[in-house]
Design a protein around this motif. Sequence first.
Motif, PDB file in Angstrom:
ATOM      1  N   ALA A 171       0.676  -1.181   0.151  1.00  0.00           N
ATOM      2  CA  ALA A 171      -0.189  -0.154  -0.096  1.00  0.00           C
ATOM      3  C   ALA A 171       0.866   1.348   0.068  1.00  0.00           C
ATOM      4  O   ALA A 171       1.679   1.280   0.719  1.00  0.00           O
ATOM      5  CB  ALA A 171      -1.000   0.013   1.172  1.00  0.00           C
ATOM      6  N   THR A 172       0.612   2.293  -1.065  1.00  0.00           N
ATOM      7  CA  THR A 172       1.558   3.333  -1.177  1.00  0.00           C
ATOM      8  C   THR A 172       0.574   4.583  -1.396  1.00  0.00           C
ATOM      9  O   THR A 172      -0.644   4.485  -1.556  1.00  0.00           O
ATOM     10  CB  THR A 172       2.586   3.174  -2.139  1.00  0.00           C
ATOM     11  N   SER A 173       1.010   5.709  -1.285  1.00  0.00           N
ATOM     12  CA  SER A 173       0.462   6.687  -1.319  1.00  0.00           C
ATOM     13  C   SER A 173       0.305   7.263  -2.905  1.00  0.00           C
ATOM     14  O   SER A 173      -0.619   8.206  -3.132  1.00  0.00           O
ATOM     15  CB  SER A 173       1.176   8.159  -0.627  1.00  0.00           C
ATOM     16  N   GLU A 174       0.957   6.776  -3.709  1.00  0.00           N
ATOM     17  CA  GLU A 174       0.755   7.396  -5.249  1.00  0.00           C
ATOM     18  C   GLU A 174       1.106   6.104  -6.124  1.00  0.00           C
ATOM     19  O   GLU A 174       2.188   5.562  -5.972  1.00  0.00           O
ATOM     20  CB  GLU A 174       1.873   8.209  -5.686  1.00  0.00           C
ATOM     21  N   PHE A 203      19.132   3.754  12.967  1.00  0.00           N
ATOM     22  CA  PHE A 203      19.607   4.039  11.691  1.00  0.00           C
ATOM     23  C   PHE A 203      18.506   4.957  10.904  1.00  0.00           C
ATOM     24  O   PHE A 203      17.432   4.473  10.292  1.00  0.00           O
ATOM     25  CB  PHE A 203      19.640   2.520  10.904  1.00  0.00           C
ATOM     26  N   GLY A 204      18.870   6.302  11.160  1.00  0.00           N
ATOM     27  CA  GLY A 204      17.987   7.461  10.310  1.00  0.00           C
ATOM     28  C   GLY A 204      16.814   7.719  11.222  1.00  0.00           C
ATOM     29  O   GLY A 204      16.092   6.984  12.132  1.00  0.00           O
ATOM     30  N   ASN A 205      16.317   8.723  10.871  1.00  0.00           N
ATOM     31  CA  ASN A 205      15.076   9.406  11.714  1.00  0.00           C
ATOM     32  C   ASN A 205      13.956   9.670  10.521  1.00  0.00           C
ATOM     33  O   ASN A 205      14.070  10.427   9.746  1.00  0.00           O
ATOM     34  CB  ASN A 205      15.403  10.600  12.137  1.00  0.00           C
ATOM     35  N   GLU A 206      12.784   8.830  10.579  1.00  0.00           N
ATOM     36  CA  GLU A 206      11.566   8.996   9.671  1.00  0.00           C
ATOM     37  C   GLU A 206      11.733   8.904   8.243  1.00  0.00           C
ATOM     38  O   GLU A 206      11.359   9.863   7.344  1.00  0.00           O
ATOM     39  CB  GLU A 206      10.927  10.478  10.141  1.00  0.00           C
ATOM     40  N   THR A 207      12.813   8.037   7.874  1.00  0.00           N
ATOM     41  CA  THR A 207      12.938   7.932   6.377  1.00  0.00           C
ATOM     42  C   THR A 207      11.803   7.446   5.622  1.00  0.00           C
ATOM     43  O   THR A 207      11.585   7.465   4.493  1.00  0.00           O
ATOM     44  CB  THR A 207      14.266   7.157   6.026  1.00  0.00           C
ATOM     45  N   SER A 208      11.012   6.756   6.318  1.00  0.00           N
ATOM     46  CA  SER A 208       9.748   6.058   5.850  1.00  0.00           C
ATOM     47  C   SER A 208       8.815   7.343   5.607  1.00  0.00           C
ATOM     48  O   SER A 208       7.700   7.004   4.942  1.00  0.00           O
ATOM     49  CB  SER A 208       9.136   5.111   6.585  1.00  0.00           C
ATOM     50  N   TYR A 209       8.817   8.453   6.150  1.00  0.00           N
ATOM     51  CA  TYR A 209       7.760   9.479   5.849  1.00  0.00           C
ATOM     52  C   TYR A 209       7.975  10.108   4.653  1.00  0.00           C
ATOM     53  O   TYR A 209       9.035  10.323   3.933  1.00  0.00           O
ATOM     54  CB  TYR A 209       7.999  10.674   6.927  1.00  0.00           C
ATOM     55  N   SER A 210       7.273  10.733   3.941  1.00  0.00           N
ATOM     56  CA  SER A 210       7.002  11.310   2.788  1.00  0.00           C
ATOM     57  C   SER A 210       7.710  12.911   2.685  1.00  0.00           C
ATOM     58  O   SER A 210       7.939  13.221   1.640  1.00  0.00           O
ATOM     59  CB  SER A 210       5.528  11.570   2.237  1.00  0.00           C
ATOM     60  N   TYR A 211       7.441  13.338   3.885  1.00  0.00           N
ATOM     61  CA  TYR A 211       8.134  15.069   4.122  1.00  0.00           C
ATOM     62  C   TYR A 211       9.620  15.043   3.300  1.00  0.00           C
ATOM     63  O   TYR A 211       9.896  16.315   3.026  1.00  0.00           O
ATOM     64  CB  TYR A 211       7.776  15.752   5.299  1.00  0.00           C
ATOM     65  N   GLN A 212      10.312  14.265   3.601  1.00  0.00           N
ATOM     66  CA  GLN A 212      11.650  14.319   3.174  1.00  0.00           C
ATOM     67  C   GLN A 212      12.147  14.152   1.792  1.00  0.00           C
ATOM     68  O   GLN A 212      12.968  14.403   1.333  1.00  0.00           O
ATOM     69  CB  GLN A 212      12.555  13.211   4.052  1.00  0.00           C
ATOM     70  N   PHE A 213      11.045  13.764   1.055  1.00  0.00           N
ATOM     71  CA  PHE A 213      11.418  13.269  -0.412  1.00  0.00           C
ATOM     72  C   PHE A 213      10.073  13.788  -1.297  1.00  0.00           C
ATOM     73  O   PHE A 213       9.113  14.091  -0.963  1.00  0.00           O
ATOM     74  CB  PHE A 213      11.202  11.863  -0.743  1.00  0.00           C
ATOM     75  N   ASN A 221       7.135  10.336  -3.958  1.00  0.00           N
ATOM     76  CA  ASN A 221       6.526   9.204  -3.126  1.00  0.00           C
ATOM     77  C   ASN A 221       5.951   8.293  -3.967  1.00  0.00           C
ATOM     78  O   ASN A 221       4.933   7.757  -3.446  1.00  0.00           O
ATOM     79  CB  ASN A 221       5.842   9.853  -1.822  1.00  0.00           C
ATOM     80  N   SER A 222       5.939   7.967  -5.211  1.00  0.00           N
ATOM     81  CA  SER A 222       5.328   7.285  -6.140  1.00  0.00           C
ATOM     82  C   SER A 222       5.547   5.754  -5.802  1.00  0.00           C
ATOM     83  O   SER A 222       6.527   5.462  -5.074  1.00  0.00           O
ATOM     84  CB  SER A 222       5.671   7.410  -7.586  1.00  0.00           C
ATOM     85  N   GLY A 279       6.511   3.196  -7.117  1.00  0.00           N
ATOM     86  CA  GLY A 279       8.167   2.308  -7.470  1.00  0.00           C
ATOM     87  C   GLY A 279       9.191   3.022  -6.838  1.00  0.00           C
ATOM     88  O   GLY A 279      10.024   2.154  -6.222  1.00  0.00           O
ATOM     89  N   THR A 280       9.177   4.463  -6.811  1.00  0.00           N
ATOM     90  CA  THR A 280      10.114   5.056  -5.993  1.00  0.00           C
ATOM     91  C   THR A 280      10.095   4.728  -4.487  1.00  0.00           C
ATOM     92  O   THR A 280      11.075   4.629  -3.806  1.00  0.00           O
ATOM     93  CB  THR A 280       9.909   6.632  -6.020  1.00  0.00           C
ATOM     94  N   TYR A 281       9.002   4.575  -3.875  1.00  0.00           N
ATOM     95  CA  TYR A 281       8.799   4.628  -2.351  1.00  0.00           C
ATOM     96  C   TYR A 281       9.348   2.950  -2.028  1.00  0.00           C
ATOM     97  O   TYR A 281       9.864   3.013  -1.013  1.00  0.00           O
ATOM     98  CB  TYR A 281       7.421   4.800  -1.925  1.00  0.00           C
ATOM     99  N   ALA A 282       8.798   2.031  -2.960  1.00  0.00           N
ATOM    100  CA  ALA A 282       9.153   0.794  -2.590  1.00  0.00           C
ATOM    101  C   ALA A 282      10.761   0.659  -3.049  1.00  0.00           C
ATOM    102  O   ALA A 282      11.470  -0.199  -1.918  1.00  0.00           O
ATOM    103  CB  ALA A 282       8.520  -0.046  -3.678  1.00  0.00           C
ATOM    104  N   ALA A 283      11.322   1.264  -3.722  1.00  0.00           N
ATOM    105  CA  ALA A 283      12.825   1.086  -3.912  1.00  0.00           C
ATOM    106  C   ALA A 283      13.606   1.602  -2.757  1.00  0.00           C
ATOM    107  O   ALA A 283      14.516   1.294  -2.150  1.00  0.00           O
ATOM    108  CB  ALA A 283      13.189   1.801  -5.501  1.00  0.00           C
TER     109      ALA A 283
END
Length: 509
Positions: A205-208, A421-431, A434-435, A437-441
């Motif tokens: 499940a993704t946002s785009e 290992f990292g802070n909120e890398t799974s959030y969309s605001y840093q990128f 967030n399509s 394919g890109t989010y999964a990769a």
Amino acid sequence: MHAFPLRQPSRWLVTALLLAVLSMLAVAPGGASASPKAKAAKARAAVARLNHASHVQRAADHRLVVKARVLKNCQRRHAGACKAQRRAVQSAGVRLHRAQRRLNRVARRQARRARTGATVSAPTITVSGQKLSWNAVSNVNRYVFVRKVPGQADQYSVVKGTSTTPPAVPGQTVRYSVRADASGSAWAQEVSITYPAVEVTPAPATSEPAPAPAPTPSVDLLAAPALTASGSSLAWSQVGDVTTYVLVRRISGQADQYTVVAGTSTTPAAVAGQTVRYSVRTAIDGSAWSSEVSITYPDAPAPAPAPAPAPAPAPVDGSFQMGLTAGTAHQYEISYLKAMGARTARLDFDINKPAANMASDIEAYAKAGIRPVLLATFYGRIPSTTEALNLATWAAAYGPGGTFWVGKNYPTSVMPTEIEFGNETSYSYQFSDNSMGTYAARAQSYAQRAKDAAVAITAANRNVGLLAIGDNAVNQSSWMTNLLKAVPNLADLVNGWTIHPYGPTWATR
């Protein structure tokens, strides 16, 4: 007292009264002696009511789809901050439900009248694959169509022409009938189509949605998803390249609740002591709702008795400890952390930071009796393998038994045992992208670098472990699904997972 003689009514008066009564009967609505003109007007009004109800239902369906897409776009940009858009979806869902009920009510009322004496013959339906066709009757080009899905209320619609391909309902045998959109028309003999079952293999499940080629003609984007329940989670089959779905929750005695899901799975919030029914559809005009599934939630546990007064804090022994996050001025914050009684504090350092350059901060916290949790930061990107391996130098220097502590008299309780290992890398605001394919990769690359870091840290100091991001911040299970797709044994390599459950939806997160 004077008595007046009674007179017999004149012949003229009797005739006038009789004509008045006959005239009233001739124009009485629904009367057996209604004039042909009155009957025709009544028939036209009935057809107009049905067509109006059909138009309102289609408009309400379109409104729900539009509001669902608006909410999805809002969630992609501002996760957790789309209250107005959520209310709009709920309102649109309720409006569609009411419009469908009114259309069904008008159609059923006409059907009852037709059964008392049909004046327009019934069409004959034929089935070819999943397409329905029928012969034209009485020079009519509009027909009333009914779908009968097991477990759902009959669904009526108005169809132009003499054929239609209704949306499929996987795993169900659906019955169909049709009649002319004219007063007094008879229903055709029912036919049925048995749709093959579809295996439910939910995609992340993704946002785009990812860019995809146009669906082939064989893909029915209006088909109902195949919905299943497993424990407290729901999953459904993906319909073509659709990634936006509308989910409805039904509880007896309560108003239906509508939500939007990006992807093909979700875990709804539990409703203690209730049996909740769910159905789902694509966010496409005219799409079909799935067959319902239900989840029975256990009763809420009885409140626990008030705890006894807590004893004085014991030295750190590996059990749970409440900690605080230090600000960017690490040593300046120490006095505040001590005043609040913190025994653990989260300190952020750039992942490229040489271990030697962290010494003054680590020792200041050791003197204060506070154990640091070391946060390796890399905002808006995934680190390289070399950067991930740098964390092993942190573990070798500052973990229990590390080189930094040689010759120093500090207790083990102040020595770092975790590196985050990292802070909120799974959030969309840093990128910006967030399509799907890109989010999964991104998640898969993160998992590979986390594996590199975890293996290197363990080799450098077995008393230090890695904390990986386990926060499905951008809709349901996409982040964790892709982490474990890239590194299936990642849970065995890391010491734990981090999650930041903000806001009113923290419980479901």
